[in-house]
Design a protein around this motif. Structure first.
Motif, PDB file in Angstrom:
ATOM      1  N   GLY A 182     -20.685  50.362 -66.222  1.00  0.00           N
ATOM      2  CA  GLY A 182     -21.393  49.302 -65.498  1.00  0.00           C
ATOM      3  C   GLY A 182     -20.880  49.245 -64.077  1.00  0.00           C
ATOM      4  O   GLY A 182     -19.692  49.498 -63.844  1.00  0.00           O
ATOM      5  N   MET A 183     -21.778  48.960 -63.152  1.00  0.00           N
ATOM      6  CA  MET A 183     -21.367  48.917 -61.733  1.00  0.00           C
ATOM      7  C   MET A 183     -22.373  48.056 -60.978  1.00  0.00           C
ATOM      8  O   MET A 183     -23.578  48.163 -61.237  1.00  0.00           O
ATOM      9  N   LYS A 184     -21.897  47.197 -60.079  1.00  0.00           N
ATOM     10  CA  LYS A 184     -22.849  46.442 -59.259  1.00  0.00           C
ATOM     11  C   LYS A 184     -22.274  46.096 -57.894  1.00  0.00           C
ATOM     12  O   LYS A 184     -21.055  45.965 -57.740  1.00  0.00           O
ATOM     13  N   LEU A 185     -23.187  45.966 -56.946  1.00  0.00           N
ATOM     14  CA  LEU A 185     -22.827  45.536 -55.595  1.00  0.00           C
ATOM     15  C   LEU A 185     -23.092  44.046 -55.521  1.00  0.00           C
ATOM     16  O   LEU A 185     -24.200  43.605 -55.849  1.00  0.00           O
ATOM     17  N   MET A 186     -22.076  43.259 -55.110  1.00  0.00           N
ATOM     18  CA  MET A 186     -22.276  41.813 -55.102  1.00  0.00           C
ATOM     19  C   MET A 186     -21.367  41.118 -54.098  1.00  0.00           C
ATOM     20  O   MET A 186     -20.369  41.682 -53.656  1.00  0.00           O
ATOM     21  N   GLN A 187     -21.718  39.900 -53.794  1.00  0.00           N
ATOM     22  CA  GLN A 187     -20.880  39.032 -52.958  1.00  0.00           C
ATOM     23  C   GLN A 187     -20.207  38.028 -53.892  1.00  0.00           C
ATOM     24  O   GLN A 187     -20.898  37.294 -54.594  1.00  0.00           O
ATOM     25  N   LEU A 188     -18.884  38.005 -53.930  1.00  0.00           N
ATOM     26  CA  LEU A 188     -18.177  37.024 -54.762  1.00  0.00           C
ATOM     27  C   LEU A 188     -18.278  35.643 -54.140  1.00  0.00           C
ATOM     28  O   LEU A 188     -18.117  35.498 -52.926  1.00  0.00           O
ATOM     29  N   THR A 189     -18.533  34.627 -54.956  1.00  0.00           N
ATOM     30  CA  THR A 189     -18.452  33.249 -54.468  1.00  0.00           C
ATOM     31  C   THR A 189     -16.983  32.826 -54.500  1.00  0.00           C
ATOM     32  O   THR A 189     -16.155  33.452 -55.184  1.00  0.00           O
ATOM     33  N   GLU A 190     -16.683  31.749 -53.797  1.00  0.00           N
ATOM     34  CA  GLU A 190     -15.302  31.261 -53.787  1.00  0.00           C
ATOM     35  C   GLU A 190     -14.871  30.876 -55.209  1.00  0.00           C
ATOM     36  O   GLU A 190     -13.762  31.210 -55.638  1.00  0.00           O
ATOM     37  N   ASP A 191     -15.748  30.213 -55.950  1.00  0.00           N
ATOM     38  CA  ASP A 191     -15.417  29.794 -57.317  1.00  0.00           C
ATOM     39  C   ASP A 191     -15.108  30.991 -58.211  1.00  0.00           C
ATOM     40  O   ASP A 191     -14.162  30.970 -58.995  1.00  0.00           O
ATOM     41  N   SER A 192     -15.926  32.032 -58.078  1.00  0.00           N
ATOM     42  CA  SER A 192     -15.747  33.216 -58.915  1.00  0.00           C
ATOM     43  C   SER A 192     -14.435  33.933 -58.575  1.00  0.00           C
ATOM     44  O   SER A 192     -13.688  34.346 -59.467  1.00  0.00           O
ATOM     45  N   ALA A 193     -14.124  34.055 -57.271  1.00  0.00           N
ATOM     46  CA  ALA A 193     -12.872  34.721 -56.858  1.00  0.00           C
ATOM     47  C   ALA A 193     -11.666  33.896 -57.314  1.00  0.00           C
ATOM     48  O   ALA A 193     -10.670  34.448 -57.797  1.00  0.00           O
ATOM     49  N   LYS A 194     -11.761  32.575 -57.188  1.00  0.00           N
ATOM     50  CA  LYS A 194     -10.643  31.704 -57.613  1.00  0.00           C
ATOM     51  C   LYS A 194     -10.371  31.865 -59.091  1.00  0.00           C
ATOM     52  O   LYS A 194      -9.237  31.934 -59.541  1.00  0.00           O
ATOM     53  N   LYS A 195     -11.458  31.940 -59.871  1.00  0.00           N
ATOM     54  CA  LYS A 195     -11.319  32.067 -61.316  1.00  0.00           C
ATOM     55  C   LYS A 195     -10.741  33.446 -61.670  1.00  0.00           C
ATOM     56  O   LYS A 195      -9.854  33.562 -62.519  1.00  0.00           O
ATOM     57  N   LYS A 197      -2.613  31.687 -58.950  1.00  0.00           N
ATOM     58  CA  LYS A 197      -2.906  30.469 -58.167  1.00  0.00           C
ATOM     59  C   LYS A 197      -1.672  29.759 -57.613  1.00  0.00           C
ATOM     60  O   LYS A 197      -1.790  29.040 -56.623  1.00  0.00           O
ATOM     61  N   GLU A 198      -0.518  30.002 -58.203  1.00  0.00           N
ATOM     62  CA  GLU A 198       0.700  29.373 -57.656  1.00  0.00           C
ATOM     63  C   GLU A 198       1.346  30.229 -56.567  1.00  0.00           C
ATOM     64  O   GLU A 198       2.335  29.827 -55.968  1.00  0.00           O
ATOM     65  N   ARG A 199       0.823  31.443 -56.370  1.00  0.00           N
ATOM     66  CA  ARG A 199       1.452  32.351 -55.398  1.00  0.00           C
ATOM     67  C   ARG A 199       1.073  31.950 -53.968  1.00  0.00           C
ATOM     68  O   ARG A 199      -0.036  31.476 -53.722  1.00  0.00           O
ATOM     69  N   PRO A 200       1.984  32.188 -53.021  1.00  0.00           N
ATOM     70  CA  PRO A 200       1.696  31.788 -51.636  1.00  0.00           C
ATOM     71  C   PRO A 200       0.495  32.518 -51.028  1.00  0.00           C
ATOM     72  O   PRO A 200      -0.130  32.007 -50.098  1.00  0.00           O
ATOM     73  N   PHE A 201       0.140  33.678 -51.569  1.00  0.00           N
ATOM     74  CA  PHE A 201      -0.954  34.464 -50.984  1.00  0.00           C
ATOM     75  C   PHE A 201      -2.319  34.165 -51.616  1.00  0.00           C
ATOM     76  O   PHE A 201      -3.318  34.769 -51.244  1.00  0.00           O
ATOM     77  N   TYR A 202      -2.362  33.209 -52.581  1.00  0.00           N
ATOM     78  CA  TYR A 202      -3.605  32.960 -53.331  1.00  0.00           C
ATOM     79  C   TYR A 202      -4.784  32.598 -52.416  1.00  0.00           C
ATOM     80  O   TYR A 202      -5.870  33.174 -52.535  1.00  0.00           O
ATOM     81  N   GLY A 203      -4.566  31.675 -51.495  1.00  0.00           N
ATOM     82  CA  GLY A 203      -5.649  31.242 -50.604  1.00  0.00           C
ATOM     83  C   GLY A 203      -6.192  32.390 -49.775  1.00  0.00           C
ATOM     84  O   GLY A 203      -7.416  32.579 -49.670  1.00  0.00           O
ATOM     85  N   GLU A 204      -5.275  33.174 -49.220  1.00  0.00           N
ATOM     86  CA  GLU A 204      -5.685  34.331 -48.401  1.00  0.00           C
ATOM     87  C   GLU A 204      -6.402  35.378 -49.236  1.00  0.00           C
ATOM     88  O   GLU A 204      -7.348  36.014 -48.777  1.00  0.00           O
ATOM     89  N   LEU A 205      -5.911  35.558 -50.454  1.00  0.00           N
ATOM     90  CA  LEU A 205      -6.515  36.547 -51.352  1.00  0.00           C
ATOM     91  C   LEU A 205      -7.972  36.165 -51.655  1.00  0.00           C
ATOM     92  O   LEU A 205      -8.875  37.012 -51.586  1.00  0.00           O
ATOM     93  N   VAL A 206      -8.191  34.879 -51.948  1.00  0.00           N
ATOM     94  CA  VAL A 206      -9.553  34.401 -52.241  1.00  0.00           C
ATOM     95  C   VAL A 206     -10.432  34.531 -50.995  1.00  0.00           C
ATOM     96  O   VAL A 206     -11.570  35.003 -51.069  1.00  0.00           O
ATOM     97  N   ALA A 207      -9.896  34.162 -49.829  1.00  0.00           N
ATOM     98  CA  ALA A 207     -10.662  34.267 -48.582  1.00  0.00           C
ATOM     99  C   ALA A 207     -11.028  35.732 -48.317  1.00  0.00           C
ATOM    100  O   ALA A 207     -12.170  36.051 -47.949  1.00  0.00           O
ATOM    101  N   TYR A 208     -10.077  36.611 -48.524  1.00  0.00           N
ATOM    102  CA  TYR A 208     -10.322  38.029 -48.286  1.00  0.00           C
ATOM    103  C   TYR A 208     -11.363  38.605 -49.265  1.00  0.00           C
ATOM    104  O   TYR A 208     -12.302  39.305 -48.853  1.00  0.00           O
ATOM    105  N   MET A 209     -11.227  38.252 -50.547  1.00  0.00           N
ATOM    106  CA  MET A 209     -12.138  38.812 -51.554  1.00  0.00           C
ATOM    107  C   MET A 209     -13.570  38.285 -51.422  1.00  0.00           C
ATOM    108  O   MET A 209     -14.499  38.873 -51.981  1.00  0.00           O
ATOM    109  N   THR A 210     -13.722  37.175 -50.673  1.00  0.00           N
ATOM    110  CA  THR A 210     -15.068  36.642 -50.445  1.00  0.00           C
ATOM    111  C   THR A 210     -15.561  36.954 -49.023  1.00  0.00           C
ATOM    112  O   THR A 210     -16.602  36.479 -48.603  1.00  0.00           O
ATOM    113  N   SER A 211     -14.804  37.780 -48.292  1.00  0.00           N
ATOM    114  CA  SER A 211     -15.134  38.048 -46.877  1.00  0.00           C
ATOM    115  C   SER A 211     -16.244  39.084 -46.712  1.00  0.00           C
ATOM    116  O   SER A 211     -16.740  39.287 -45.609  1.00  0.00           O
TER     117      SER A 211
END
Ligand code: CMP
Length: 138
Positions: A35-48, A54-68
């Protein structure tokens, strides 16, 4: 016995236009793409998806980057898929990745590291279910 793993080609992979090359490495290493798809992750989906961090200091940046930008989740299958894929992509930080690995070849930093790979068969199952319905896998 066949095993499944999940890859995500991350926004930096698509920005650099190396998604075709990375998919070719995956196929050359003997993985079957189920299975393979091209998609844009939503913030909720990346957070989940990254909830374990989620307790790591880089969590916010990681979510921002993965939804960029768009990403390509891929469900792959082969014997020993989880461990073999982690070998193929190399260490999380490309500075520590072995020669010939995907991250050594294409990644810039621990955050912009081109590709995600599941770290255990159990996590692979959950991660695959995050993106794919079983009935849509070939
Ligand atoms: P991934 O394999 O997708 O799983 C978690 C991600 O968090 C990891 O790849 C990195 O991109 C990111 N990550 C891990 N450690 C750090 C860190 N110290 N700083 C920034 N990002 C990190």
């Amino acid at each position: 016995m066949k095993e499944r793993s999940l890859a995500i080609l991350k926004p930096d992979c698509l920005e650099k236009k190396v998604q075709g090359k990375v998919i070719q490495h995956i196929l050359d290493a003997g993985f079957e793409i189920k299975g393979m798809k091209l998609m844009q992750l939503t913030e909720d989906s990346a957070k989940k998806f990254y909830e374990v961090h989620k307790e790591r200091p880089f969590y916010g940046e990681l979510v921002a980057y993965m939804t960029s930008g768009p990403v390509i989740p891929i469900c792959m299958e082969k014997e020993n898929a989880v461990a073999d894929f982690r070998k193929l992509i190399g260490a999380t930080n490309p500075a520590n990745a072995d020669e010939g690995t995907i991250r050594k070849m294409y990644a810039d930093s621990i955050e912009r590291n081109i590709v995600h790979g599941s770290d255990s068969p159990e996590n692979a199952k959950n991660e695959i279910a995050h993106f794919f319905n079983e009935k849509d896998l070939v």
